[in-house]
Design an enzyme around this catalytic site. Structure first.
Site, PDB file in Angstrom:
ATOM      1  N   ARG A 171     -83.491 -99.335  32.177  1.00 22.43           N
ATOM      2  CA  ARG A 171     -84.508 -99.144  31.139  1.00 22.43           C
ATOM      3  C   ARG A 171     -83.972 -99.472  29.751  1.00 22.43           C
ATOM      4  O   ARG A 171     -84.758 -99.592  28.805  1.00 22.43           O
ATOM      5  CB  ARG A 171     -85.023 -97.700  31.161  1.00 22.43           C
ATOM      6  N   LYS A 172     -82.675 -99.585  29.625  1.00 16.02           N
ATOM      7  CA  LYS A 172     -82.092 -99.885  28.326  1.00 16.02           C
ATOM      8  C   LYS A 172     -82.028-101.395  28.127  1.00 16.02           C
ATOM      9  O   LYS A 172     -81.994-102.169  29.086  1.00 16.02           O
ATOM     10  CB  LYS A 172     -80.691 -99.274  28.220  1.00 16.02           C
TER      11      LYS A 172
END
Length: 369
Positions: A171-172
């Site tokens: 998700r980063k």
């Protein structure tokens, strides 16, 4: 992810060394340079980096660690790993970050540390927090999980932190699949974290295997298995090269969203604070009372249009895991309002203009057809 990441992983596989080794060491050096950090220690996750940060900072069982409830639950869980209690502070209703003022309201005589989060990539205003905490010998740990590529007062986020923790989860915007990093200005803390992540061995596995006949290693304390692999680090090295362009593209897309949302009554979008810039790791919107539908109603309208939005940041103090916890010592009105009324819109490097327009069309008219 692209062909360069695939090639980098293939090179590691062909090298015969896939565990923590030369790629991890190079990734640490490159990340430290990029973030203007003195020391960088790669880990298995941001959660493990937070745990190590608390350990090396000397946080003991029975002590209190002030944290924002408005954050992924790992921020609250890490203090419990060392036997401390998370004490929940409220957040600024505009940025979603804790402030010196909200921390001051939550301090107790047992407080030994604060975890300040750059929520969704929005840089936390760290200087006033340090000015509050340092005279009281309270360690400030920056949870920069989402913040690679964000800027605080002209420097990379985390550059001014005594110790910070980073995430490379998918998700980063800089990812290694899974993985994390601890950065620190304290050489002794970094050295201890480097040993603790590898069972507290006196010599790393890589250094021992480099010798034909190595001496016996020693274990001076109980350590952990928090290592990153060279496979992951190889991906991270490619991702570092992409980061600048990815952040530029995300900010371009965010600006397009914000221009439209500014004209819609009842919606407020996240934006840069006065003291820095965000990487827009998450683009969140607050749904206010004068909007035609509720936050959940808007999520439903977006889903009907084939748009996968998500509820906003959680509030840890409202989760079952902390239902019987005594860490709520002050009211948390901004936290509860934001977690109840915000949602995260799709924003990714390859987002097409037509896809973004579909999202905006629903925001303008969320009523069922």
């Amino acid at each position: 992810m692209g062909e360069d990441e695939i090639a980098a992983v293939t090179d590691v596989l062909r090298s015969g060394w896939v565990a923590q080794g030369p790629r991890v060491a190079e990734f640490e050096r490159r990340f430290a340079d990029m973030q203007d950090a003195h020391h960088a220690v790669a880990t298995s996750s941001c959660t493990s980096a937070l745990h190590l940060a608390l350990v090396v900072a000397g946080v003991r069982p029975g002590s209190h660690v002030v944290v924002p409830s408005y954050s992924f639950i790992a921020t609250s869980n890490a203090p419990t790993y060392v036997g401390a209690s998370p004490i929940f502070a409220d957040v600024d209703p505009v940025t979603g970050n804790i402030t010196a003022e909200t921390i001051a309201a939550a301090l107790t005589p047992e407080t030994t540390a604060v975890i300040a989060v750059d929520q969704g990539g929005v840089p936390v205003d760290l200087d006033p927090i340090k000015a509050l905490c340092e005279p009281m010998a309270i360690t400030v740990i920056e949870d920069a999980a989402c913040a690679a590529g964000s800027v605080y007062r002209g420097r990379p986020v985390g550059a001014g932190a005594e110790v910070a923790a980073w995430s490379f989860h998918p998700r980063k915007i800089l990812t290694t699949g899974e993985g994390g990093m601890l950065t620190s200005t304290n050489a002794a803390w970094a050295l201890r974290a480097r040993r603790l992540r590898e069972h507290a061995m006196s010599a790393s596995a890589a250094s021992r295997h480099a010798e034909v006949l190595s001496g016996p290693e020693e274990y001076a304390e109980v350590g952990f298995n928090y290592r990153m692999t060279d496979l992951q680090a190889a991906v991270g090295l490619v991702q570092i090269e992409r980061l600048g362009e990815v952040v530029r593209r995300r900010r371009e897309l965010a600006a397009a969203y914000s221009k439209e949302i500014a004209e819609i009554d009842g919606l407020r979008a996240v934006e840069d604070p006065s003291y820095g810039t965000t990487n827009y790791q998450s683009y969140w919107v607050e749904v206010r009372e004068d909007y035609p539908v509720s936050r959940d109603g808007l999520l439903g309208a977006l889903a009907r249009a084939g748009v996968s939005a998500r509820r906003g940041i959680m509030a840890a103090h409202l989760e079952p895991a902390y239902a019987d916890h005594r860490g709520v010592v002050v009211p948390l009105p901004a936290t509860e309002r934001l977690t109840r009324n915000t949602l995260i819109l799709p924003l990714y490097h390859q987002l097409l203009a037509s896809e973004q327009q579909r999202v905006i069309d629903v925001l303008r008219d969320p009523a069922p057809s």
